[in-house]
Scaffold this active site. Structure first.
Site, PDB file in Angstrom:
ATOM      1  N   CYS A 169     -23.618-114.086   7.772  1.00 32.38           N
ATOM      2  CA  CYS A 169     -24.546-113.991   9.073  1.00 32.38           C
ATOM      3  C   CYS A 169     -23.447-114.163  10.081  1.00 32.38           C
ATOM      4  O   CYS A 169     -22.422-114.690  10.290  1.00 32.38           O
ATOM      5  CB  CYS A 169     -25.372-115.294   9.233  1.00 32.38           C
ATOM      6  SG  CYS A 169     -26.142-115.176  10.624  1.00 32.38           S
ATOM      7  N   GLU A 222     -22.980-108.887   4.516  1.00 36.56           N
ATOM      8  CA  GLU A 222     -24.057-108.916   3.760  1.00 36.56           C
ATOM      9  C   GLU A 222     -25.227-108.099   4.173  1.00 36.56           C
ATOM     10  O   GLU A 222     -25.258-108.075   5.573  1.00 36.56           O
ATOM     11  CB  GLU A 222     -24.436-110.421   3.589  1.00 36.56           C
ATOM     12  CG  GLU A 222     -25.462-110.649   2.593  1.00 36.56           C
ATOM     13  CD  GLU A 222     -25.903-112.153   2.099  1.00 36.56           C
ATOM     14  OE1 GLU A 222     -27.163-112.463   1.927  1.00 36.56           O
ATOM     15  OE2 GLU A 222     -24.789-112.925   2.445  1.00 36.56           O
TER      16      GLU A 222
END
Length: 555
Positions: A418, A452
């Site tokens: 993140c 990700e």
């Protein structure tokens, strides 16, 4: 919901109702000026009454105004939010024809008789909202001044009272306040520099002392059982029973403070600063900045119910009010994130924070990030992650610029789970610095990394811009004849899949005679080089020599 102010011009009503009202009001005022006789059967609004009070027949106007205290509804069907929304007509209109006056009066009475029941102009309610207290119908208010409530702070049932009891207490409080105000005004007229307490003040002080002496030392057995039963029955959904715990005088002081605080919250709700019931935080106060939020974040319900949140920019603790934040800042000893400082160049620093060692800080960081990220799902399970927090330092401390998190053990070699740049630091190059720092760590680990998925919209734009810059810089410095995607990946630590997608978007990858060829487009390279020269020596770049970091064990 923002209120719309509407000013009605004389004779320009939208549906005829305003015209009939204004004409009736003009005739009422003019007739009172001409012969002093006011027909008592006509109903006037408070605004037209104030305009007509300058006429000769003031007692008659007062009686007709008392007949209906509420203002008229606006054409939208909502109660007007201020007096400027009321239909205020000029008292100087012509009144030559008596038949027109009588007809206008009959039309005005007819329109007024068919209007729905009115509310006070400062109270507008959304009837889909409900009080969170179980068993409460949202009727009444702790202050005794409002018809409905939507929060625990104004719920009579939560405070073990009824709506009628709140109204009675409100009336008694108003009488006491008027008496105190009158005494203060009287004392101020005869005030001296060394004023001694009056006999009345001395008697009142003695009475308070006597009332406090009567305070019981403890609860009786029956009272304790009653309190325990109440707690077991209602748990945290009701306020604990406060009777017999302290003196009646102190309890009444506490009730007054509760009512005053509830009234202040109600004013903020009406002004739109608090959106109770929406469970959506609209703004946060973070350091020197007031930030508008973009998405919902799962803060506790008692905080999410508020429209505004106050966050300490150093320890990230969230609070309900400015006063609490100010007191916290006076005691907060944090001036930078916890963990190890692994990078520093100039005023820019990066701290490595372990989610297992600093769990509360990392959870607060995730809750804060969710206010500005749509796809983020990690809030509380922070132990398997490392957080790299970038700050900008000044004489007051290290201010949060942004951060990224990564798994301690990622089987798919994700180097970012993140990533976020705070809104006040966006479009200043800090996002690219965070991305570059994540790939620098991958180079030290001798791994190939990739973020990700899924990426947010802003994250995808930032990564594509970074990958484009990395490839053009590599090709500008490349002196060989054949370019290999594998070699590019090993040197830049960028995943081959991300390299191929970037080359395709730049139209630098061609399929020819069964092979994929990388084209060196000189026009794109020259354009990138011109921007680099124009940018000059910017401090918004990561210097590998300033990194003091070794990969954590087990990764």
């Amino acid at each position: 919901m923002p209120r719309r102010r509407q000013r009605h011009m004389v004779g320009s009503g939208s549906d005829g109702t305003e015209d009939s009202d204004s004409s009736a009001e003009r005739e009422q005022t003019n007739s009172s000026e001409s012969d002093g006789n006011m027909p008592k059967r006509q109903r006037l609004t408070r605004a037209s009454t104030r305009l007509s009070q300058s006429s000769q027949d003031t007692p008659d106007l007062k009686r007709t105004a008392d007949h209906d205290e509420s203002p008229p509804l606006t054409p939208t069907g909502n109660a007007p939010s201020s007096e400027s929304e009321l239909d205020i007509s000029s008292p100087n209109a012509s009144h030559d024809e008596s038949q027109a006056k009588d007809q206008a009066s009959r039309d005005s009475d007819k329109d007024l008789s068919h209007r729905p029941k009115r509310r006070r102009c400062h109270e507008t309610y959304n009837f889909n909202m409900k009080c969170p207290t179980p068993g409460c119908n949202s009727l009444g208010h702790l202050t005794g001044k409002h018809e409905r409530h939507f929060a625990v702070s104004g719920c009579p049932l939560y405070h073990n009272l009824s709506a009628d009891e709140c109204k009675v207490k409100a009336i008694s409080r108003e009488k006491q306040e008027e008496e105190v105000k009158g005494q203060e005004e009287n004392n101020s007229r005869h005030a001296t520099r060394h004023q001694t307490p009056t006999s009345k003040q001395s008697r009142y002080k003695e009475q308070v002392s006597e009332m406090r002496k009567g305070r019981s030392s403890g609860l009786q057995k029956e009272q304790k059982e009653k309190h325990m039963e109440h707690r077991q029955t209602h748990s945290n959904t009701r306020e604990p029973l406060l009777e017999n715990i302290t003196s009646e005088y102190d309890l009444e002081l506490f009730r007054k403070a509760q009512a005053r605080a509830s009234e202040d919250l109600e004013k903020l709700r009406i002004q739109g600063q608090i959106t109770e019931g929406s469970n959506m935080i609209k703004t946060i106060l973070f350091g020197r900045y007031e930030l508008d939020t973009w998405y919902h974040s799962p803060y506790p319900e008692e905080y999410a119910r508020l429209g505004r949140l106050y966050v300490c920019e150093f320890c990230l603790k969230y609070m309900k009010s400015q006063t609490i934040l100010r007191r916290h800042m006076a005691k907060c000893v944090w001036k930078h994130p916890p963990g190890d400082e692994v990078y520093r160049k100039g005023g820019i620093s990066v701290f490595e924070v372990d989610g297992k060692k600093n769990k509360i800080y990392c959870q607060n960081l995730c809750l804060l990030a969710k206010l500005f990220l749509d796809h983020k799902t990690l809030y509380y399970d922070v132990e398997p992650f490392l957080f790299y927090v970038m700050t900008e330092a000044d004489n007051t401390g290290c201010h949060l610029v942004g951060y990224f998190s990564k798994e301690k053990n990622s089987f798919l070699n994700y180097n970012v789970s993140c990533i976020l740049t705070m809104p006040q630091y966006m479009r200043q190059g800090f996002g690219k610095m965070l991305i570059d720092f994540s790939y620098l760590l991958s180079k030290v680990e001798e791994k190939v990394g990739s973020p990700e998925r899924p990426l947010s919209d802003l994250g995808l734009i930032s990564y594509r811009s970074y990958w484009k810059e990395v490839l053009l810089r590599y090709m500008y410095n490349f002196q060989g004849k054949e370019i290999s995607i594998k070699e590019i990946s090993q040197e830049t630590a960028v995943n081959p899949v991300d390299i191929v997608s970037t080359l395709q978007s730049l139209q630098m990858l061609k399929y020819w005679k069964g092979k994929h060829l990388v084209l060196k487009r000189q026009d794109l390279i020259d354009e990138w080089r011109a921007k680099e020269i124009k940018r000059g020596n910017s401090n918004k770049t990561i210097d590998p020599r300033s990194l003091k970091w070794t990969p954590p064990k087990g990764t």
